[in-house]
Design a protein around this motif. Structure first.
Motif, short mmCIF file in Angstrom:
data_model
loop_
_atom_site.label_atom_id
_atom_site.label_comp_id
_atom_site.label_asym_id
_atom_site.label_seq_id
_atom_site.Cartn_x
_atom_site.Cartn_y
_atom_site.Cartn_z
N THR A 148 0.88 -1.18 0.02
CA THR A 148 0.00 -0.07 0.03
C THR A 148 0.93 1.25 0.09
OG1 THR A 148 -1.74 -1.26 1.15
CG2 THR A 148 -1.74 1.21 1.46
N GLU A 149 1.86 1.17 0.71
CA GLU A 149 2.87 2.42 0.86
C GLU A 149 3.52 2.54 -0.48
OE1 GLU A 149 6.59 3.90 3.58
OE2 GLU A 149 6.10 1.74 3.56
N THR A 150 4.17 1.60 -1.32
CA THR A 150 4.73 1.73 -2.47
C THR A 150 3.61 2.32 -3.34
OG1 THR A 150 6.17 0.07 -2.00
CG2 THR A 150 5.92 0.63 -4.10
N ALA A 151 2.43 1.62 -3.38
CA ALA A 151 1.45 1.88 -4.36
C ALA A 151 1.00 3.54 -4.28
CB ALA A 151 0.35 1.11 -4.31
N ASN A 152 0.99 3.66 -3.16
CA ASN A 152 0.06 5.18 -3.17
C ASN A 152 1.38 6.16 -3.43
OD1 ASN A 152 -2.03 3.99 -1.90
ND2 ASN A 152 -1.82 4.49 0.12
N SER A 153 2.56 6.15 -2.98
CA SER A 153 3.74 6.92 -3.43
C SER A 153 3.75 7.06 -4.97
CB SER A 153 4.96 6.45 -2.71
OG SER A 153 6.07 7.25 -3.45
N GLN A 169 4.78 5.99 -23.13
CA GLN A 169 4.05 5.65 -24.33
C GLN A 169 2.58 5.39 -23.68
OE1 GLN A 169 5.98 2.54 -26.50
NE2 GLN A 169 5.63 3.63 -28.21
N ALA A 170 2.60 4.96 -22.51
CA ALA A 170 1.30 4.63 -21.89
C ALA A 170 0.59 5.94 -21.28
CB ALA A 170 1.77 3.86 -20.49
N ALA A 171 -1.02 5.89 -21.38
CA ALA A 171 -1.62 6.84 -20.94
C ALA A 171 -1.39 6.92 -19.38
CB ALA A 171 -3.17 6.57 -21.16
N GLY A 172 -1.51 8.28 -18.96
CA GLY A 172 -1.34 8.60 -17.43
C GLY A 172 -2.36 7.66 -16.77
N TRP A 173 -3.70 7.59 -17.20
CA TRP A 173 -4.77 7.06 -16.47
C TRP A 173 -4.52 5.68 -16.31
CZ3 TRP A 173 -5.49 9.76 -21.07
CH2 TRP A 173 -5.99 9.20 -22.13
N SER A 174 -4.26 4.88 -17.38
CA SER A 174 -3.89 3.68 -17.28
C SER A 174 -2.72 3.21 -16.45
CB SER A 174 -3.63 3.03 -18.74
OG SER A 174 -2.52 3.59 -19.40
N THR A 175 -1.62 4.16 -16.35
CA THR A 175 -0.48 3.79 -15.56
C THR A 175 -0.96 3.92 -14.31
OG1 THR A 175 0.89 4.99 -17.27
CG2 THR A 175 1.61 4.80 -15.02
N ALA A 176 -1.88 5.01 -13.73
CA ALA A 176 -2.34 4.97 -12.41
C ALA A 176 -3.33 3.81 -12.15
CB ALA A 176 -2.99 6.34 -12.55
N ALA A 177 -4.08 3.35 -13.15
CA ALA A 177 -5.17 2.25 -12.78
C ALA A 177 -4.29 0.91 -12.43
CB ALA A 177 -6.02 2.08 -14.01
N ILE A 178 -3.34 0.74 -13.20
CA ILE A 178 -2.72 -0.61 -12.79
C ILE A 178 -1.95 -0.28 -11.58
CG2 ILE A 178 -0.64 -1.83 -13.60
CD1 ILE A 178 -3.06 -2.46 -15.16
N ILE A 179 -1.19 0.71 -11.16
CA ILE A 179 -1.03 0.81 -9.62
C ILE A 179 -1.86 0.54 -8.75
CG2 ILE A 179 -0.10 2.43 -7.82
CD1 ILE A 179 1.18 4.19 -10.25
N ILE A 180 -3.07 0.91 -8.98
CA ILE A 180 -4.27 0.57 -8.04
C ILE A 180 -4.43 -1.03 -8.01
CG2 ILE A 180 -6.72 0.71 -7.67
CD1 ILE A 180 -6.38 3.67 -8.51
N THR A 181 -4.44 -1.58 -9.42
CA THR A 181 -4.82 -3.04 -9.38
C THR A 181 -3.43 -3.95 -8.70
OG1 THR A 181 -5.93 -2.79 -11.47
CG2 THR A 181 -4.99 -4.84 -10.99
#
Length: 260
Positions: free
Chosen positions: A132-137, A176-188
């Protein structure tokens, strides 16, 4: 050859099919937040040896379409199943690196290993991904300064020295990735777990993991080896999170030996 495969209305995935007449297909699933191009140093060698190498950019990454939704393991596995069906693949080796390893595990579990003769997990983000800590950062960085995040990811990715030009190339793969997909995978990676999937894997499984991995600890590879039947773990002693590049000759030879 490269082409697009429609996986749902308005969403197409980019597929690189190298040596399509090769006798032994290998499907490569890249890690977050990269693309199939991370496997350049496999694609340079394996097709010339008769293998058919298929690199897939997942939705939101590389050259694939970048919808606002669909960034959970089930949907990502469904996308791979669609590509497998369209290409009429059977008796193929599935290679997944990092998050691609998690997707490969979910595909194998969700579809009873459809078409998969052998599974190769490379520094897989399983059975858990980020703390959780790594992901949130990472999430904060991704939504505020994604280029800086990508530079820091690159700095922790490798154990061996990488040149400045290589680092810049690697960073651009991630951007090359989208910002929103980059963020969404972090949450996953933070929220989804794969413990229940492991017992459903029946294909012979090779687990490759860098001993010095700072992204996904080596202990997770040992846990996978314990919980996936008919699996073998090969530690890479001079690699961090990227043995496909850091020890590419050993990696490529090991793939050839395992696939046959």
């Amino acid at each position: 050859m490269g082409y697009y495969v429609s996986v749902e209305s308005g969403v197409k995935l980019y597929v690189e099919d190298i040596n399509p007449k090769g006798s032994k297909p290998i499907v490569f699933l890249h890690g977050w937040p990269l693309s199939h191009k991370q496997f350049e140093y496999q694609f340079d060698v394996l097709p010339a040896m008769g293998y058919r190498c298929i690199g897939i950019d997942w939705r939101g990454f590389g050259k694939s379409d970048k919808p606002m939704s669909g960034y959970n393991y089930n949907r990502l596995a469904d996308d791979i199943r669609t590509v497998v069906g369209v290409l009429q693949l059977n008796n193929f080796t599935l290679v997944g690196h990092s998050t691609g390893g998690a997707i490969a595990i979910r595909y194998t579990s969700r579809y009873n290993g459809y078409g998969v003769s052998k599974l190769i997990l490379v520094d897989a983000a399983a059975p858990i991904g980020f703390t959780t800590e790594t992901a949130n950062s990472l999430l904060t960085q991704a939504l505020n300064d994604r280029p800086k995040m990508m530079r820091e990811v690159t700095e922790t990715f490798f154990f061996q020295f990488i040149t400045g030009p290589f680092s810049e190339w690697f960073i651009q793969l991630g951007l090359q990735a989208a910002g929103w997909s980059t963020a969404a995978i972090i949450i996953t990676l933070r929220d989804e777990k794969l413990y229940a999937d492991l017992q459903k894997i029946i294909a012979p499984t090779l687990i490759v993991h860098g001993v010095h991995d700072k992204v996904i600890p080596f202990a997770q590879a040992e846990e996978l080896n314990q919980k996936i039947r008919n699996s073998q773990l090969v530690p890479f002693h001079y690699s961090g999170h990227g043995p496909f590049w850091e020890e590419r000759d050993k990696f490529n030879q090991l793939l050839r030996q395992f696939i046959g």
